[in-house]
Design an enzyme around this catalytic site. Structure first.
Site, PDB file in Angstrom:
ATOM      1  N   ALA A 151       0.938  -1.119   0.263  1.00 35.99           N
ATOM      2  CA  ALA A 151       0.024  -0.034  -0.036  1.00 35.99           C
ATOM      3  C   ALA A 151       0.993   1.240  -0.184  1.00 35.99           C
ATOM      4  O   ALA A 151       0.498   2.238  -0.679  1.00 35.99           O
ATOM      5  CB  ALA A 151      -1.070   0.207   1.286  1.00 35.99           C
ATOM      6  N   HIS A 176       8.837  -8.444   5.992  1.00 38.61           N
ATOM      7  CA  HIS A 176       8.055  -7.062   6.358  1.00 38.61           C
ATOM      8  C   HIS A 176       9.274  -6.647   7.187  1.00 38.61           C
ATOM      9  O   HIS A 176       9.329  -6.396   8.485  1.00 38.61           O
ATOM     10  CB  HIS A 176       7.035  -7.254   7.177  1.00 38.61           C
TER      11      HIS A 176
END
Length: 295
Positions: A151, A176
């Site tokens: 995003a 991540h």
């Protein structure tokens, strides 16, 4: 109708709860668990006071681990406090493991057989730790992974190239964390200079720390990611999202595009990467495995 339990009701947990209540997801019970019960009481009341005006009928309540037994999803946002001074999510490795060592067995002992949804850092390691402590099918454990990073990438690209965010495609995959990478073959913009690729990648990688340094925490971005995964589960969408899921080839959880349905991960790694992109993924694998080895 569905039941969701949220463990850890700080900024991320509460933003996730509020995001859920702003959607019609067929949730009739939202149970919150937190060690600070005095504050939690007020948070539960506040959420219940929002339900009517959100055209929702979910009941929000305080609970304990026994409430996990019949839940569809248990979302874990508990972990060491966010800090704008931290330079890496791996700094929380041992503290996070200590917290999960208490939480996950308590959930498992309740008889819980639903989906574990993990948002705590270091994300991929804690998703793996959840699987090990829960001793369940890896398909029932999902980490929010690089859905948030994806995003952020699309936002940065939309700003850089003056496009609407839904006009831009592209993934961030891998860890991540610091070893994440952008497979530029998935980006639908042409003729991006290499120097621009590097600056965009760096900006995306540092985005969470930029937010945290400014306001002391991140919440809305990760909450919307968790809500999107929740929707895919509850609606049995079989939707593809870049989440941290188990890859049998590597024996760990790492973010690849994965199909998500009612029973969790339907299929992982549904993408064809170029050779050098596979090498970048395997670099992330090594980073995660090294961290797991320290535990």
């Amino acid at each position: 109708m569905s039941k969701i339990v949220v463990v850890g009701c700080g900024n991320v947990g509460m933003a996730y709860c509020y995001s859920l209540l702003n959607q019609i997801l067929g949730i009739d019970s939202l149970v919150l668990i937190d060690i600070d019960k005095e504050k939690l009481y007020g948070k539960v009341l506040d959420l219940n006071h929002s339900v009517f005006n959100l055209n929702n009928s979910a009941l929000v309540s305080m609970g304990d681990y026994s409430d996990c037994k019949d839940a569809d999803i248990v979302c874990i946002t508990a972990g060491p406090a966010q800090n704008g001074l931290k330079s890496s999510r791996m700094e929380d490795l041992f503290k996070a493991n200590s917290i999960f060592k208490d939480i996950i067995p308590s959930i498992s002992k309740s008889g819980f057989s639903g989906i574990y949804l993990i948002a705590s850092n270091p994300l991929d390691v804690m998703t793996y730790v959840t699987w090990k402590y829960a001793n369940c099918s890896p398909q029932k454990v999902i980490g929010s992974g690089t859905l948030l990073d994806t995003a952020r990438l699309r936002f940065v690209l939309s700003e850089e190239y003056h496009k609407k965010i839904n006009e831009v495609t592209g993934y961030v995959l891998g860890e991540h964390g610091d070893s994440q990478f952008i497979p530029w073959s998935t980006v639908n913009l042409e003729k991006i200079p290499e120097s621009t690729m590097e600056s965009i990648s760096d900006k995306v990688k540092k985005a969470g720390f930029t937010v945290c340094k400014s306001q002391g925490f991140t919440a809305y971005g990760i909450a919307s990611s968790l809500s999107r995964i929740t929707r895919a589960i509850l609606y049995d969408e079989n939707y593809i999202l870049p989440v941290s899921s188990y890859i049998d080839k590597y024996g760990i959880f790492i973010s690849t595009p994965s199909i998500i349905g009612r029973n969790g991960i339907v299929q992982s790694n549904v993408i064809d990467l170029e050779k050098f992109e596979v090498e970048q993924l395997e670099n992330s694998v090594l980073t995660i495995k090294t961290a797991i080895g320290k535990l």
